[in-house]
Write an enzyme that holds these catalytic residues in place. Structure first.
Site, mmCIF file in Angstrom:
data_model
loop_
_atom_site.group_PDB
_atom_site.id
_atom_site.type_symbol
_atom_site.label_atom_id
_atom_site.label_comp_id
_atom_site.label_asym_id
_atom_site.label_seq_id
_atom_site.Cartn_x
_atom_site.Cartn_y
_atom_site.Cartn_z
ATOM 1 N N GLU A 96 2.083 -2.443 -4.301
ATOM 2 C CA GLU A 96 1.268 -1.252 -4.531
ATOM 3 C C GLU A 96 1.872 -0.442 -5.677
ATOM 4 O OE1 GLU A 96 1.810 1.874 -1.322
ATOM 5 O OE2 GLU A 96 2.406 0.087 -0.211
ATOM 6 N N CYS A 149 1.365 -1.586 2.199
ATOM 7 C CA CYS A 149 2.563 -2.372 2.489
ATOM 8 C C CYS A 149 2.260 -3.741 3.097
ATOM 9 C CB CYS A 149 3.482 -1.598 3.429
ATOM 10 S SG CYS A 149 4.014 -0.015 2.765
ATOM 11 N N HIS A 158 7.804 -4.026 9.948
ATOM 12 C CA HIS A 158 7.720 -3.263 8.701
ATOM 13 C C HIS A 158 8.463 -1.948 8.924
ATOM 14 C CE1 HIS A 158 6.347 -0.997 5.322
ATOM 15 N NE2 HIS A 158 5.598 -0.190 6.056
ATOM 16 N N ASN A 195 12.868 2.358 1.638
ATOM 17 C CA ASN A 195 11.519 1.810 1.782
ATOM 18 C C ASN A 195 11.207 0.848 0.644
ATOM 19 O OD1 ASN A 195 8.889 1.365 2.520
ATOM 20 N ND2 ASN A 195 8.307 3.520 2.571
#
Length: 387
Positions: free
Chosen positions: A79, A111, A233, A275
């Site tokens: 992204e 994601c 995740h 992240n």
């Protein structure tokens, strides 16, 4: 025939910020970040790195003369794309000297993009077992300085080869997924930083996990007792812990302890990187492999989530050639050689942005093999220092 993840590599720059420093500067208690969020450090990405160079620096570890001609597709989940038309995958094809008879596609759903790549690759290899697919998850997570999301920034790339008879993880055929148009996180084309409704997004994440977990159980007849570990995740590592706790009552006391111990193993690397967006699940899987005591044949559950929103639960069994020694050593060496930035240095690096047009960048502070050297005639200029 088994199909799954044969190789799994990771890259992020060596510069990082200690979140204790961030907490003190932002007038927060450090434990709010270390315990409440579950993060200790975050990677800081220089302007000389973007999604393409991050991906190349990860993929070069697993693409070489032994498998280069077998790779039939590059599926690039991100992204943090660099072009509204041209895929990041086609830049990567050139940098890795991949053959011309190949598909190069960029995938986007927050994601979730890399997981879409894994599933598409799985289906392709089933029909073409002599081929491999290179799947990428590469991103730079940005929320802005002195914002609520600042503590969950980071970045980096994972690179995976999907093949028949894989060494790491044999993917099961069954999978459960869910999509819904939800505004929990988004980044309009005119913004470089994401917009997020943090608490709402956490609730959606948990709801999606419980929904796809239940769907998976109904499809397969499997229960929590069939799993040795779960990988999640991890936009921040406390998020995965909340999801695991939602289903822990389904396990007996002994298994609960095992699942919790393996979850701690699965977040060792993410705690120190931050992240990764599309790569976060797979860095967690890499951390699980390297830091838990696992055996071939044991089943791992994986939960992928992309805000906006899409979730998927799937699973796999550890391969017969499972070996993590080289990866563990790489991460040990990497974390031991990182450069900690001061708050002033971090804010300066974060604030550096590419101009809209031509520029020549200073590469002296970036020791990566693949770097972005600048922009010329509105075209990004990449350098491979290994050649």
């Amino acid at each position: 025939m088994q199909i799954g993840i044969d190789q799994l590599a990771f890259y992020t720059p060596k510069t990082y910020l200690d979140l204790v420093d961030l907490a003190h500067t932002r007038n927060q208690e450090p434990d709010k970040y270390r315990i409440g969020i579950g993060q200790s450090q975050q990677a800081v990405i220089p302007v000389t790195q973007d999604a393409v160079t991050l991906a190349a620096n990860a993929a070069v570890k697993i693409v070489n003369t032994t498998n280069r001609d077998q790779i039939a597709m590059v599926l690039f989940g991100t992204e943090s794309g660099i072009d509204n038309s041209k895929s990041a995958a086609v830049y990567l094809q050139r940098l890795l000297h991949l053959p011309g008879n190949i598909r190069t596609i960029e995938l986007k759903q927050a994601c979730y993009g890399a997981t879409a790549g894994v599933q598409f690759a799985h289906d392709y290899v089933r029909l073409h077992p002599d081929k491999q697919v290179l799947v990428i998850g590469a991103d730079i997570a940005r929320y802005g300085l002195n914002t609520p999301g600042e503590v969950t920034q980071g970045g980096g790339a994972v690179a995976m080869t999907i093949s028949a008879e894989p060494r790491l993880l044999n993917l099961d055929n069954e999978t459960a997924f869910k999509s819904e148009d939800i505004m929990d996180f988004w980044r309009p084309l005119y913004r470089t930083e994401a917009l997020v409704d943090g608490r709402f997004s956490e609730n959606v994440y948990i709801d999606f996990f419980k929904a796809v977990w239940q769907d998976y159980q109904q499809q397969t007849g499997r229960a929590i007792a069939d799993f040795t570990a779960f990988a999640f995740h991890l936009p921040f590592t406390k998020m995965g812990l909340k999801a695991l706790r939602a289903i822990l009552p389904e396990a007996d006391e002994t298994q609960q302890k095992q699942l919790m111990a393996n979850f701690e193993a699965s977040r060792v690397y993410n705690r120190q990187v931050g992240n990764l967006y599309t790569g976060s699940l797979y860095l967690s899987l890499r951390s699980l492999f390297d830091n838990a005591t696992l055996k071939p044949g044991q089943r791992i559950g994986l939960f992928s989530y992309g805000s906006g929103a899409e979730g998927e639960f799937f699973s796999g069994t550890i391969g017969d050639q499972f070996d993590t020694q080289a990866s563990r050593q790489w991460f040990t060496d990497f974390f031991g050689s990182r450069q900690q930035l001061t708050m002033a240095q971090y804010e300066r690096v974060f604030s550096q942005k590419l101009p809209d047009h031509d520029v020549l960048l200073d590469l002296s502070h970036d020791d990566a093999r693949f770097v972005l050297s600048g922009i010329k005639h509105d075209q990004r200029q990449y350098v491979d220092r290994g050649n």
